[in-house]
Design a protein around this motif. Structure first.
Motif, PDB file in Angstrom:
ATOM      1  N   THR A  12     -17.219  39.393 -49.756  1.00  0.00           N
ATOM      2  CA  THR A  12     -17.357  40.855 -49.788  1.00  0.00           C
ATOM      3  C   THR A  12     -17.984  41.375 -51.073  1.00  0.00           C
ATOM      4  O   THR A  12     -18.629  42.412 -51.063  1.00  0.00           O
ATOM      5  CB  THR A  12     -16.001  41.558 -49.577  1.00  0.00           C
ATOM      6  OG1 THR A  12     -15.084  41.080 -50.562  1.00  0.00           O
ATOM      7  CG2 THR A  12     -15.463  41.320 -48.187  1.00  0.00           C
ATOM      8  N   GLY A  13     -17.848  40.651 -52.181  1.00  0.00           N
ATOM      9  CA  GLY A  13     -18.424  41.098 -53.451  1.00  0.00           C
ATOM     10  C   GLY A  13     -19.893  40.763 -53.617  1.00  0.00           C
ATOM     11  O   GLY A  13     -20.521  41.172 -54.592  1.00  0.00           O
ATOM     12  N   ILE A  14     -20.459  40.047 -52.684  1.00  0.00           N
ATOM     13  CA  ILE A  14     -21.873  39.655 -52.764  1.00  0.00           C
ATOM     14  C   ILE A  14     -22.726  40.800 -52.215  1.00  0.00           C
ATOM     15  O   ILE A  14     -22.385  41.390 -51.187  1.00  0.00           O
ATOM     16  CB  ILE A  14     -22.115  38.351 -51.980  1.00  0.00           C
ATOM     17  CG1 ILE A  14     -21.314  37.218 -52.637  1.00  0.00           C
ATOM     18  CG2 ILE A  14     -23.595  38.017 -51.894  1.00  0.00           C
ATOM     19  CD1 ILE A  14     -21.352  35.918 -51.886  1.00  0.00           C
ATOM     20  N   PRO A  15     -23.835  41.137 -52.892  1.00  0.00           N
ATOM     21  CA  PRO A  15     -24.694  42.232 -52.412  1.00  0.00           C
ATOM     22  C   PRO A  15     -25.105  42.035 -50.952  1.00  0.00           C
ATOM     23  O   PRO A  15     -25.363  40.919 -50.505  1.00  0.00           O
ATOM     24  CB  PRO A  15     -25.906  42.180 -53.344  1.00  0.00           C
ATOM     25  CG  PRO A  15     -25.412  41.488 -54.578  1.00  0.00           C
ATOM     26  CD  PRO A  15     -24.347  40.528 -54.112  1.00  0.00           C
ATOM     27  N   ALA A  16     -25.183  43.135 -50.226  1.00  0.00           N
ATOM     28  CA  ALA A  16     -25.446  43.128 -48.782  1.00  0.00           C
ATOM     29  C   ALA A  16     -26.649  42.286 -48.357  1.00  0.00           C
ATOM     30  O   ALA A  16     -26.554  41.561 -47.365  1.00  0.00           O
ATOM     31  CB  ALA A  16     -25.581  44.559 -48.271  1.00  0.00           C
ATOM     32  N   PRO A  17     -27.786  42.331 -49.058  1.00  0.00           N
ATOM     33  CA  PRO A  17     -28.932  41.552 -48.569  1.00  0.00           C
ATOM     34  C   PRO A  17     -28.651  40.044 -48.503  1.00  0.00           C
ATOM     35  O   PRO A  17     -29.177  39.348 -47.656  1.00  0.00           O
ATOM     36  CB  PRO A  17     -30.038  41.843 -49.582  1.00  0.00           C
ATOM     37  CG  PRO A  17     -29.642  43.109 -50.247  1.00  0.00           C
ATOM     38  CD  PRO A  17     -28.140  43.142 -50.213  1.00  0.00           C
ATOM     39  N   ASP A  18     -27.796  39.536 -49.409  1.00  0.00           N
ATOM     40  CA  ASP A  18     -27.538  38.094 -49.473  1.00  0.00           C
ATOM     41  C   ASP A  18     -26.244  37.691 -48.764  1.00  0.00           C
ATOM     42  O   ASP A  18     -26.016  36.514 -48.521  1.00  0.00           O
ATOM     43  CB  ASP A  18     -27.443  37.643 -50.934  1.00  0.00           C
ATOM     44  CG  ASP A  18     -28.717  37.929 -51.701  1.00  0.00           C
ATOM     45  OD1 ASP A  18     -29.804  37.768 -51.110  1.00  0.00           O
ATOM     46  OD2 ASP A  18     -28.626  38.322 -52.880  1.00  0.00           O
ATOM     47  N   ARG A  19     -25.390  38.655 -48.466  1.00  0.00           N
ATOM     48  CA  ARG A  19     -24.046  38.370 -47.948  1.00  0.00           C
ATOM     49  C   ARG A  19     -24.069  37.547 -46.660  1.00  0.00           C
ATOM     50  O   ARG A  19     -23.353  36.560 -46.533  1.00  0.00           O
ATOM     51  CB  ARG A  19     -23.275  39.663 -47.722  1.00  0.00           C
ATOM     52  CG  ARG A  19     -21.827  39.424 -47.350  1.00  0.00           C
ATOM     53  CD  ARG A  19     -21.027  40.704 -47.187  1.00  0.00           C
ATOM     54  NE  ARG A  19     -21.215  41.572 -48.331  1.00  0.00           N
ATOM     55  CZ  ARG A  19     -21.418  42.893 -48.255  1.00  0.00           C
ATOM     56  NH1 ARG A  19     -21.440  43.495 -47.084  1.00  0.00           N
ATOM     57  NH2 ARG A  19     -21.591  43.613 -49.332  1.00  0.00           N
TER      58      ARG A  19
END
Length: 112
Positions: A12-19
Motif C-alpha cells: 500500500t505504501g508503494i506509489p500507484a504506478p508501480d504498485r
C-alpha cells in the motif's frame, strides 16, 4: 486469498504506478503449496475448537494444528509421539501417556 490480501496490504505504501507490478511479482514469488499436509486425526475441542493432527512421520513428535470456533488457524503445536490425545480446548490438549513402567496417566499439554 489470505496470501493475496497480505501482499496487497504490504504494497500500500508503494506509489500507484508501480504498485500493481510489485504486487504481482510478490504474489508470484511466494510459495503456495498445491495441497496442505495430510490430516491423520481430528479432535473436537470442548469449547468449539478443532484440533487436526497432521501427517504421521518417524519424528519423535506429532504436529497438531489448532483451529478456533470460526475455523481460523490459531497455530501449530507438537506433542510427544507417546502422548495419545483424547480431548482439547483453546488452552491445550489432554491425553494419556504411559510412564516407564507402562502405567497410563492423564496428562495435560498446555498451549504456549
Amino acid at each position: 486469498a489470505e496470501i493475496d490480501a497480505a501482499v496487497a496490504g504490504a504494497v500500500t505504501g508503494i506509489p500507484a504506478p508501480d504498485r500493481a507490478a510489485v504486487q504481482a511479482r510478490a504474489g508470484e514469488a511466494l510459495y503456495r503449496p498445491i495441497s496442505l499436509p495430510t490430516i491423520s486425526a481430528v479432535v473436537a475441542g470442548s469449547d468449539g475448537t478443532i484440533w487436526l493432527q497432521r501427517e504421521i512421520t518417524a519424528r519423535p513428535q506429532r504436529r497438531w494444528t489448532l483451529l478456533d470456533p470460526r475455523g481460523e488457524v490459531v497455530g501449530d503445536f507438537t506433542v510427544p509421539t507417546a502422548f495419545e490425545v483424547r480431548t482439547g480446548s483453546a488452552t491445550g490438549l489432554w491425553g494419556v501417556e504411559k510412564d516407564e513402567d507402562g502405567v497410563p496417566r492423564v496428562v495435560e499439554m498446555r498451549v504456549r
